[in-house]
Motif scaffolding. Structure first.
Motif, PDB file in Angstrom:
ATOM      1  N   ALA A 170      40.569  12.173  51.881  1.00  0.00           N
ATOM      2  CA  ALA A 170      41.667  12.291  52.850  1.00  0.00           C
ATOM      3  C   ALA A 170      41.213  11.605  54.135  1.00  0.00           C
ATOM      4  O   ALA A 170      40.174  11.955  54.706  1.00  0.00           O
ATOM      5  N   ILE A 171      41.970  10.613  54.575  1.00  0.00           N
ATOM      6  CA  ILE A 171      41.606   9.812  55.738  1.00  0.00           C
ATOM      7  C   ILE A 171      42.602  10.058  56.861  1.00  0.00           C
ATOM      8  O   ILE A 171      43.817   9.982  56.642  1.00  0.00           O
ATOM      9  N   ILE A 172      42.097  10.370  58.039  1.00  0.00           N
ATOM     10  CA  ILE A 172      42.963  10.538  59.198  1.00  0.00           C
ATOM     11  C   ILE A 172      43.357   9.164  59.708  1.00  0.00           C
ATOM     12  O   ILE A 172      42.500   8.355  60.073  1.00  0.00           O
ATOM     13  N   ILE A 191      42.348   1.803  59.728  1.00  0.00           N
ATOM     14  CA  ILE A 191      41.455   2.527  58.823  1.00  0.00           C
ATOM     15  C   ILE A 191      40.729   1.616  57.840  1.00  0.00           C
ATOM     16  O   ILE A 191      39.964   2.103  57.007  1.00  0.00           O
ATOM     17  N   ALA A 192      40.950   0.311  57.923  1.00  0.00           N
ATOM     18  CA  ALA A 192      40.347  -0.612  56.955  1.00  0.00           C
ATOM     19  C   ALA A 192      38.830  -0.474  56.924  1.00  0.00           C
ATOM     20  O   ALA A 192      38.211  -0.466  55.853  1.00  0.00           O
ATOM     21  N   LYS A 193      38.211  -0.342  58.089  1.00  0.00           N
ATOM     22  CA  LYS A 193      36.750  -0.208  58.149  1.00  0.00           C
ATOM     23  C   LYS A 193      36.306   1.068  57.450  1.00  0.00           C
ATOM     24  O   LYS A 193      35.328   1.071  56.687  1.00  0.00           O
ATOM     25  N   GLU A 194      37.016   2.167  57.668  1.00  0.00           N
ATOM     26  CA  GLU A 194      36.658   3.435  57.045  1.00  0.00           C
ATOM     27  C   GLU A 194      36.823   3.366  55.531  1.00  0.00           C
ATOM     28  O   GLU A 194      35.998   3.895  54.776  1.00  0.00           O
ATOM     29  N   VAL A 195      37.878   2.707  55.067  1.00  0.00           N
ATOM     30  CA  VAL A 195      38.090   2.542  53.629  1.00  0.00           C
ATOM     31  C   VAL A 195      36.943   1.744  53.018  1.00  0.00           C
ATOM     32  O   VAL A 195      36.415   2.084  51.948  1.00  0.00           O
ATOM     33  N   ARG A 196      36.517   0.709  53.699  1.00  0.00           N
ATOM     34  CA  ARG A 196      35.445  -0.138  53.166  1.00  0.00           C
ATOM     35  C   ARG A 196      34.075   0.520  53.267  1.00  0.00           C
ATOM     36  O   ARG A 196      33.118   0.048  52.636  1.00  0.00           O
ATOM     37  N   GLU A 197      33.956   1.582  54.027  1.00  0.00           N
ATOM     38  CA  GLU A 197      32.715   2.363  53.981  1.00  0.00           C
ATOM     39  C   GLU A 197      32.631   3.141  52.672  1.00  0.00           C
ATOM     40  O   GLU A 197      31.536   3.467  52.202  1.00  0.00           O
ATOM     41  N   ILE A 198      33.786   3.433  52.075  1.00  0.00           N
ATOM     42  CA  ILE A 198      33.838   4.125  50.785  1.00  0.00           C
ATOM     43  C   ILE A 198      33.808   3.115  49.650  1.00  0.00           C
ATOM     44  O   ILE A 198      33.066   3.273  48.669  1.00  0.00           O
ATOM     45  N   PHE A 199      34.605   2.060  49.773  1.00  0.00           N
ATOM     46  CA  PHE A 199      34.630   0.965  48.799  1.00  0.00           C
ATOM     47  C   PHE A 199      34.350  -0.337  49.557  1.00  0.00           C
ATOM     48  O   PHE A 199      35.276  -0.932  50.132  1.00  0.00           O
ATOM     49  N   HIS A 211      49.452  -4.627  57.875  1.00  0.00           N
ATOM     50  CA  HIS A 211      48.367  -5.601  58.055  1.00  0.00           C
ATOM     51  C   HIS A 211      47.012  -4.944  57.834  1.00  0.00           C
ATOM     52  O   HIS A 211      46.119  -5.498  57.173  1.00  0.00           O
ATOM     53  N   ASP A 212      46.838  -3.728  58.353  1.00  0.00           N
ATOM     54  CA  ASP A 212      45.583  -3.006  58.186  1.00  0.00           C
ATOM     55  C   ASP A 212      45.379  -2.595  56.730  1.00  0.00           C
ATOM     56  O   ASP A 212      44.246  -2.635  56.221  1.00  0.00           O
ATOM     57  N   THR A 213      46.451  -2.206  56.050  1.00  0.00           N
ATOM     58  CA  THR A 213      46.352  -1.859  54.632  1.00  0.00           C
ATOM     59  C   THR A 213      45.914  -3.059  53.809  1.00  0.00           C
ATOM     60  O   THR A 213      45.084  -2.945  52.898  1.00  0.00           O
ATOM     61  N   LEU A 214      46.450  -4.224  54.109  1.00  0.00           N
ATOM     62  CA  LEU A 214      46.037  -5.449  53.427  1.00  0.00           C
ATOM     63  C   LEU A 214      44.548  -5.710  53.626  1.00  0.00           C
ATOM     64  O   LEU A 214      43.834  -6.115  52.700  1.00  0.00           O
ATOM     65  N   ARG A 215      44.038  -5.464  54.815  1.00  0.00           N
ATOM     66  CA  ARG A 215      42.628  -5.708  55.108  1.00  0.00           C
ATOM     67  C   ARG A 215      41.712  -4.684  54.447  1.00  0.00           C
ATOM     68  O   ARG A 215      40.502  -4.903  54.341  1.00  0.00           O
ATOM     69  N   ALA A 216      42.280  -3.572  53.992  1.00  0.00           N
ATOM     70  CA  ALA A 216      41.489  -2.555  53.292  1.00  0.00           C
ATOM     71  C   ALA A 216      41.433  -2.799  51.789  1.00  0.00           C
ATOM     72  O   ALA A 216      40.770  -2.052  51.064  1.00  0.00           O
ATOM     73  N   THR A 217      42.104  -3.854  51.316  1.00  0.00           N
ATOM     74  CA  THR A 217      42.280  -4.101  49.887  1.00  0.00           C
ATOM     75  C   THR A 217      41.407  -5.253  49.408  1.00  0.00           C
ATOM     76  O   THR A 217      41.229  -6.250  50.108  1.00  0.00           O
ATOM     77  N   ALA A 218      40.872  -5.100  48.206  1.00  0.00           N
ATOM     78  CA  ALA A 218      39.942  -6.081  47.642  1.00  0.00           C
ATOM     79  C   ALA A 218      40.652  -7.364  47.234  1.00  0.00           C
ATOM     80  O   ALA A 218      41.869  -7.384  47.002  1.00  0.00           O
ATOM     81  N   VAL A 219      39.884  -8.423  47.117  1.00  0.00           N
ATOM     82  CA  VAL A 219      40.388  -9.687  46.574  1.00  0.00           C
ATOM     83  C   VAL A 219      40.947  -9.430  45.179  1.00  0.00           C
ATOM     84  O   VAL A 219      40.315  -8.733  44.360  1.00  0.00           O
ATOM     85  N   HIS A 220      42.132  -9.941  44.904  1.00  0.00           N
ATOM     86  CA  HIS A 220      42.891  -9.764  43.670  1.00  0.00           C
ATOM     87  C   HIS A 220      43.504  -8.362  43.556  1.00  0.00           C
ATOM     88  O   HIS A 220      44.144  -8.056  42.553  1.00  0.00           O
ATOM     89  N   GLY A 221      43.305  -7.530  44.580  1.00  0.00           N
ATOM     90  CA  GLY A 221      43.999  -6.258  44.621  1.00  0.00           C
ATOM     91  C   GLY A 221      45.433  -6.452  45.090  1.00  0.00           C
ATOM     92  O   GLY A 221      45.777  -7.490  45.670  1.00  0.00           O
TER      93      GLY A 221
END
Length: 333
Positions: free
Chosen positions: A195-197, A202-210, A227-237
């Motif tokens: 659960a992420i606040i 939050i892209a940086k926090e997501v990438r600390e997990i993945f 835009h931030d959600t896109l930056r939290a997503t992997a290549v080909h995601g």
């Protein structure tokens, strides 16, 4: 004189108090359409948008409501037997023709999904649109695979909570967001792994997990966080744009090469009843009946409290699905 029914009528755009309960002629079934006695219906953010006059869809005066659950009264084309339990949803319902905020509704047979359940109508009324949108976002929008990871941006919305349930049933690691720290536990209780606040970034926090980013994401907040959600997503995601909790759905001065990270796919989902196969609905309801799955209901209202229900939806004061009932339990003995 035609038979009358109670219905919520919206004469034009306005606040929650623009919704008026009136007696109106009961609709009549015609070939290719189904007359349904409504027992419950869920509330949806798009109905708030329609009430406010946002977007270019629909016309007034109108009985709103893009979904309803109940029993078939008549199907002149023979598509369903009288007494069958059904969900009716989408396809112009509550926008270009009258919808589910009523004691009876007529809908095209293609908008109707049958099921059989002993569950209370309050639970049944919460499921159709929520499940259809969540299932469509996962399958059509993201094409999420078992063993992958999924970010749900706007996790405490009704669709977000349904996405958590469906994704976990598919063996997916789930990260879900909420702006309110007091609601984080609700995400974990629903099955989310993280659960992420949501601070807006939050892209940086997501990438600390993945570290490579999540394999997929469903955007339910809208363009302010896309835009931030896109930056939290992997290549080909894939990032599926599904919801607009922020009431913002356009990107000013959109320049794709600058906006979308290299190799990340941006999709959208706005499907209909065809994305809720009867087997998927039945399997979900059966899982609820056995206690394997919990429907994330936030609050249940009597029909007479439709204004308060819309006010609560507008205030985002309730976590989970808001449902309105018109009395009764499942008609299955």
């Amino acid at each position: 004189m035609p038979d009358l029914m109670r219905a919520v009528v919206l004469d034009g755009p306005g606040g929650p108090d623009a919704l008026k309960i009136r007696e109106v002629p009961r609709p009549v079934a015609r070939p290719g359409w189904v007359l349904v006695k409504v027992h419950a219906f869920g509330l949806n953010r798009s109905e708030l948008h329609f009430r406010r006059g946002l977007g270019s869809f629909g016309s007034f005066p109108r009985i709103p409501g893009i979904e309803a659950t109940g029993v078939v009264v008549e199907a002149p084309g023979g598509e369903f037997d009288a007494g069958s339990q059904v969900a009716a949803l989408m396809g112009g319902m509550g926008r270009t023709f009258d919808g589910g905020y009523a004691e009876y509704v007529t809908v095209p047979a293609s908008n109707v999904v049958p099921f059989t359940s002993h569950l209370d109508w309050a639970i049944l009324g919460a499921v159709p649109e929520m499940l259809q949108t969540a299932n469509g976002s996962l399958t059509v929008g993201v094409n999420a695979a078992r063993g992958s990871s999924l970010l749900i941006r706007g996790g405490t919305s009704s669709i977000g909570m349904a996405l958590v349930v469906l994704a976990k049933r598919r063996g997916i690691t789930v990260l879900a967001t909420t702006r309110n720290s007091t609601k984080a536990q609700a995400l974990l209780d629903a099955g989310a792994d993280h659960a992420i606040i949501d601070t807006g970034s939050i892209a940086k926090e997501v990438r600390e997990i993945f570290p490579d980013g999540v394999g997929g994401a469903v955007e339910l907040v809208g363009t302010p966080t896309l835009h931030d959600t896109l930056r939290a997503t992997a290549v080909h995601g894939a990032v599926c744009f599904t919801g607009m909790l922020s009431d913002e759905w356009t990107v000013p001065d959109f320049y794709p090469i600058d906006y979308i990270p290299n190799g990340v796919r941006l999709t959208a989902y706005s499907g209909g009843a065809q994305d809720l196969p009867g087997a998927v609905l039945q399997e979900f309801l059966d899982a609820v009946a056995t206690g394997e799955v919990r429907v994330p209901i936030g609050k249940v209202y009597p029909f007479e409290d439709i204004v308060q229900a819309h006010q609560d939806m507008e205030d985002v004061s309730v976590t989970g699905k808001l449902v309105v009932t018109l009395g009764g339990q499942s008609d299955v003995p």
